[in-house]
Design an enzyme around this catalytic site. Structure first.
Site, mmCIF file in Angstrom:
data_model
loop_
_atom_site.group_PDB
_atom_site.id
_atom_site.type_symbol
_atom_site.label_atom_id
_atom_site.label_comp_id
_atom_site.label_asym_id
_atom_site.label_seq_id
_atom_site.Cartn_x
_atom_site.Cartn_y
_atom_site.Cartn_z
ATOM 1 N N LYS A 5 2.807 2.726 -5.563
ATOM 2 C CA LYS A 5 3.257 3.127 -4.312
ATOM 3 C C LYS A 5 2.767 4.582 -3.984
ATOM 4 C CE LYS A 5 7.220 4.502 -1.421
ATOM 5 N NZ LYS A 5 8.862 4.120 -1.363
ATOM 6 N N LYS B 162 1.233 -0.254 -1.787
ATOM 7 C CA LYS B 162 1.545 0.226 -0.528
ATOM 8 C C LYS B 162 1.159 1.588 -0.346
ATOM 9 C CE LYS B 162 6.117 1.766 1.584
ATOM 10 N NZ LYS B 162 7.446 2.281 1.037
#
Ligand code: PBG
Length: 325
Positions: free
Chosen positions: A192, A245
């Site tokens: 992330k 992400k």
């Protein structure tokens, strides 16, 4: 001429038959925002078309999703009150827990995933406990573990830690096992990045109150090998699925991770990706459906097995219509 590549492009049925990338509705996850209170259906200005629901209005949204053939939902909670240690994240009657109980009761056929993080619940807006100017990794871990267990107690079928603290998958796995939830999977937000693409989400989830940035815990977007390191560690700690992400600016990372692991890879097409498409389409600059189709397929082509997207319902419809898939 022997090689005529156009041969395979001459007929729509043949183009569909010869496709390299196939996507199905069962791989879609829809993220939804639930706010503490009653009778709430509130438009989110930064994400046109997305809404906040309270636990009593949530079933309408879930039924609509189920009718579209989207089977998986991920919850983000917006509490009435926040405090220093984000206690709303793990209390028995927290908003995520309320939403999970209401959802399970009203629409039991869907699969429910709880986002495990502190940032929507802390008064300072960071993803963990603050010490000095920074987030205290190790003090945050037990709270994440409690949050995960309380969500599963409330009905979550899966938990997805998005905080980016080191060692969180291990403590969550251990806590779930000790509570008897040995079969509950963990989808880790393993790679992330600290991203400007989360901007609209922070308005949607009311977590835009924090000072500074999240660069001391989320990843630097210059890095690719580091994503492998994060993924390896989370798998070693017990993650069952891993996520990359954001998605659209990180297609190279999705491919990198896909080639590197042997577990399912999820990609999260985040709020900023959604908002940019919506804004450009509203301004008449691009065709929304075509852009959604192409960008969605690009994430699967990059290697995503699972896609978390605010366009889940629209994508499901396109698959039904045979436009993509
Ligand atoms: C919470 C969290 C964020 C997102 C998902 N979980 C925001 C953040 O890390 O700041 C972003 C999702 C989106 O932008 O759609 N940690």
């Amino acid at each position: 001429m022997i090689d005529r590549y156009r041969r395979l492009r001459m007929d729509e049925r043949l183009r569909d038959m010869a496709r390299e990338t196939r996507i199905g509705k069962s791989s879609l996850i829809y993220p939804i925002f639930v706010e503490e209170g009653k009778n709430i259906i509130k438009e989110i200005a930064a994400m046109p078309g997305q809404k906040r629901y309270s636990p009593d209005t949530l079933p309408y949204a879930l039924e609509e999703l189920a009718a579209a053939g989207v089977k998986n939902v991920m919850f983000f909670g917006i509490p009435k009150e926040k405090d220093e240690c984000g206690s709303g994240a793990f209390c028995e009657n927290g908003i995520a827990q309320q939403a999970l109980r209401a959802a399970k009761k009203a629409v039991p056929e869907l699969y429910y995933i709880g986002d495990v993080c502190m940032c929507e619940y802390t008064s300072h807006g960071h993803c963990g406990i603050i010490k000095g100017d920074s987030v205290d990794n190790d003090k945050t871990l037990p709270l994440l573990a409690r949050t995960a267990v309380s969500q599963v107690e409330a009905g979550a079928d899966m938990v997805a830690p998005s905080d980016m603290m080191d060692g969180r998958v291990a403590v969550i796995r251990q806590a779930l096992d000790e509570a008897g939830y040995i079969d509950t999977p963990i989808m880790s937000y393993a790679a992330k990045y600290a991203s400007a693409f989360y901007g609209p989400f922070r308005e949607a989830a009311g977590s835009d109150n924090f000072k500074g940035n999240r660069k001391t815990y989320q990843m630097d977007f210059h890095n690719r090998r580091e994503a492998r390191k994060e993924v390896d560690k989370d798998l070693e700690e017990g993650a069952d699925l891993v996520m990359v992400k954001p998605a659209l600016s990180y297609l190279d990372i999705i491919r990198e991770i896909k080639d590197h692991v042997n577990v399912p890879v999820a990609a999260y097409s985040v709020s900023g990706e959604y908002a940019m498409i919506k804004a450009a389409a509203a301004a008449g600059m691009v065709d929304e459906a075509n852009i959604v189709a192409e960008s969605t397929v690009s994430m699967y082509r990059a290697g995503a097995d699972i896609l978390i997207t605010y366009f889940a319902k629209e994508v499901a419809k396109m698959i039904d219509e045979g436009r993509i898939g």
